[in-house]
Design a protein around this motif. Structure first.
Motif, PDB file in Angstrom:
ATOM      1  N   SER A  71       0.822  -1.209   0.000  1.00  0.00           N
ATOM      2  CA  SER A  71       0.000   0.000   0.000  1.00  0.00           C
ATOM      3  C   SER A  71       0.855   1.257   0.000  1.00  0.00           C
ATOM      4  O   SER A  71       0.420   2.304  -0.499  1.00  0.00           O
ATOM      5  CB  SER A  71      -0.942  -0.006   1.210  1.00  0.00           C
ATOM      6  OG  SER A  71      -1.836  -1.105   1.131  1.00  0.00           O
ATOM      7  N   MET A  72       2.058   1.172   0.554  1.00  0.00           N
ATOM      8  CA  MET A  72       2.987   2.300   0.452  1.00  0.00           C
ATOM      9  C   MET A  72       3.357   2.559  -1.003  1.00  0.00           C
ATOM     10  O   MET A  72       3.463   3.714  -1.430  1.00  0.00           O
ATOM     11  CB  MET A  72       4.241   2.030   1.282  1.00  0.00           C
ATOM     12  CG  MET A  72       4.017   2.088   2.779  1.00  0.00           C
ATOM     13  SD  MET A  72       5.487   1.667   3.736  1.00  0.00           S
ATOM     14  CE  MET A  72       6.527   3.071   3.364  1.00  0.00           C
ATOM     15  N   LEU A  73       3.518   1.489  -1.779  1.00  0.00           N
ATOM     16  CA  LEU A  73       3.751   1.669  -3.215  1.00  0.00           C
ATOM     17  C   LEU A  73       2.561   2.353  -3.875  1.00  0.00           C
ATOM     18  O   LEU A  73       2.726   3.194  -4.766  1.00  0.00           O
ATOM     19  CB  LEU A  73       4.008   0.309  -3.879  1.00  0.00           C
ATOM     20  CG  LEU A  73       5.336  -0.386  -3.554  1.00  0.00           C
ATOM     21  CD1 LEU A  73       5.412  -1.729  -4.268  1.00  0.00           C
ATOM     22  CD2 LEU A  73       6.509   0.489  -3.969  1.00  0.00           C
ATOM     23  N   THR A  74       1.360   1.980  -3.459  1.00  0.00           N
ATOM     24  CA  THR A  74       0.158   2.631  -3.977  1.00  0.00           C
ATOM     25  C   THR A  74       0.184   4.120  -3.685  1.00  0.00           C
ATOM     26  O   THR A  74      -0.110   4.954  -4.560  1.00  0.00           O
ATOM     27  CB  THR A  74      -1.105   2.016  -3.345  1.00  0.00           C
ATOM     28  OG1 THR A  74      -1.146   0.618  -3.632  1.00  0.00           O
ATOM     29  CG2 THR A  74      -2.368   2.669  -3.883  1.00  0.00           C
ATOM     30  N   TYR A  75       0.561   4.472  -2.463  1.00  0.00           N
ATOM     31  CA  TYR A  75       0.621   5.883  -2.081  1.00  0.00           C
ATOM     32  C   TYR A  75       1.664   6.639  -2.902  1.00  0.00           C
ATOM     33  O   TYR A  75       1.409   7.746  -3.383  1.00  0.00           O
ATOM     34  CB  TYR A  75       0.938   5.998  -0.586  1.00  0.00           C
ATOM     35  CG  TYR A  75       1.377   7.375  -0.171  1.00  0.00           C
ATOM     36  CD1 TYR A  75       0.477   8.434  -0.166  1.00  0.00           C
ATOM     37  CD2 TYR A  75       2.697   7.620   0.192  1.00  0.00           C
ATOM     38  CE1 TYR A  75       0.876   9.710   0.197  1.00  0.00           C
ATOM     39  CE2 TYR A  75       3.102   8.884   0.559  1.00  0.00           C
ATOM     40  CZ  TYR A  75       2.190   9.926   0.563  1.00  0.00           C
ATOM     41  OH  TYR A  75       2.601  11.174   0.913  1.00  0.00           O
ATOM     42  N   PHE A  76       2.855   6.051  -3.067  1.00  0.00           N
ATOM     43  CA  PHE A  76       3.903   6.726  -3.845  1.00  0.00           C
ATOM     44  C   PHE A  76       3.470   6.904  -5.303  1.00  0.00           C
ATOM     45  O   PHE A  76       3.712   7.952  -5.909  1.00  0.00           O
ATOM     46  CB  PHE A  76       5.207   5.937  -3.775  1.00  0.00           C
ATOM     47  CG  PHE A  76       5.878   5.990  -2.435  1.00  0.00           C
ATOM     48  CD1 PHE A  76       6.027   7.197  -1.762  1.00  0.00           C
ATOM     49  CD2 PHE A  76       6.356   4.842  -1.830  1.00  0.00           C
ATOM     50  CE1 PHE A  76       6.635   7.254  -0.521  1.00  0.00           C
ATOM     51  CE2 PHE A  76       6.967   4.883  -0.588  1.00  0.00           C
ATOM     52  CZ  PHE A  76       7.112   6.092   0.070  1.00  0.00           C
ATOM     53  N   SER A  77       2.828   5.889  -5.865  1.00  0.00           N
ATOM     54  CA  SER A  77       2.340   5.992  -7.242  1.00  0.00           C
ATOM     55  C   SER A  77       1.291   7.091  -7.353  1.00  0.00           C
ATOM     56  O   SER A  77       1.315   7.907  -8.281  1.00  0.00           O
ATOM     57  CB  SER A  77       1.753   4.649  -7.685  1.00  0.00           C
ATOM     58  OG  SER A  77       1.189   4.737  -8.974  1.00  0.00           O
ATOM     59  N   ALA A  78       0.364   7.126  -6.395  1.00  0.00           N
ATOM     60  CA  ALA A  78      -0.693   8.144  -6.414  1.00  0.00           C
ATOM     61  C   ALA A  78      -0.116   9.539  -6.246  1.00  0.00           C
ATOM     62  O   ALA A  78      -0.507  10.482  -6.953  1.00  0.00           O
ATOM     63  CB  ALA A  78      -1.717   7.860  -5.312  1.00  0.00           C
TER      64      ALA A  78
END
Length: 300
Positions: free
Chosen positions: A189-196
């Motif tokens: 989910s941290m990857l999701t946040y960085f992508s967003a």
């Protein structure tokens, strides 16, 4: 008579500009709501992933409670909307309320097939669609994730910057997620946040970030002509005095200022160095521009 005619023309132009601004806001917010819905329903929700910010709070609550995500999106963002009303304006609060309600309705009623089961693709592309949605909504003058509104409010009352607060907020959010759900989901989910967050930055600041370039040189007239006529960029000349040594004895000098994209700045610096290798040049980032002899940024 001519003054009255000018006033009528100015009023008509102002009304057209205002109308077009509102139309663009509606289009941007609509695109933002749809893109965020795709990210949520097509990627994050079927796989129990979440994001940072207010949306991350709602997704985390949806995972650990029996409540549906749609009302959680509204409930989590209500305090941020109120802060937006107090800190910014009633119009901002109303637009954000409508955008969040539209997002909640789409999330509740639309059904999308699960696009992929690969966790890395879910994290990256879920963040891509969600960040695109948040970015378009901001371009339309609204928010569908109210964390930045809270960050602005906190930054006005403390030494924390907006970016510092958002970082601290999300660190705590992911720690809670790792404790309540599991560490692997929190990491993805941290990857999701960085992508967003990268998509939000891209849509707000654009692919070609603008730089302000200030030039102090004895050859300011030649440099100004070079930038204006050969490079096709506008230059503003400020009258200035030297502040130290021999240069302080020459009060009649110009300091040049121009705005270029990051992709163009190397050429500008090269041309300056050709004319005056000893020129004093300052560069600093500019968030946005309007008018003048610069390249238009997309989506303006």
């Amino acid at each position: 008579m001519s003054k009255e005619l000018l006033q009528i023309q100015d009023a008509s132009l102002a009304n057209r500009i205002q109308l077009w601004r509102r139309v663009k806001d509606v289009i941007f917010i609509g695109i933002g709501v749809v893109m965020a819905s795709i990210g949520l329903k097509g990627f994050l929700l079927p796989n129990d992933f979440f994001d940072g910010g207010a949306m991350g709070m709602a997704l985390l609550l949806e995972i650990v409670t029996p409540l549906d995500l749609s009302p959680l999106i509204i409930l989590v963002n209500l305090p941020f909307i109120y802060l937006g009303y107090k800190q910014l304006s009633l119009r901002f609060a109303l637009k954000s309320t409508l955008a969040i309600l539209a997002l909640a309705l789409l999330v509740h009623y639309i059904e999308l097939p699960v696009i992929t089961a690969d966790k890395l693709l879910i994290a990256v592309f879920g963040g891509f669609f969600l960040g695109t949605g948040i970015g378009f909504a901001i371009r339309g003058g609204a928010v569908i994730d109210g964390t930045e509104v809270l960050a602005i409010s906190v930054s006005r009352r403390s030494s924390l910057t907006v970016g510092d607060f958002i970082t601290v907020f999300n660190v705590f959010l992911f720690i809670v997620a790792a404790w309540l759900v599991n560490l692997e989901t929190a990491m993805y989910s941290m990857l999701t946040y960085f992508s967003a967050s990268r998509m939000v930055d891209f849509l707000i600041n654009g692919v070609e970030e603008y730089l302000g370039v200030m030039i102090v040189s004895e050859q300011s007239d030649t440099i100004k002509e070079k930038i204006t006529y050969d490079l096709g960029r506008g230059v503003t000349a400020f009258k200035a005095d030297g502040g130290f040594g021999e240069k302080a004895k020459n009060p009649d000098r110009n300091v040049l200022f121009c705005v270029v994209t990051r992709l163009e700045v190397t050429r500008v610096l090269t041309e300056i160095e050709k004319i005056d290798p000893k020129a004093f040049v300052i560069q600093y980032p500019i968030k946005d521009t309007k008018g003048g002899m610069i390249k238009k940024r997309p989506l303006h």
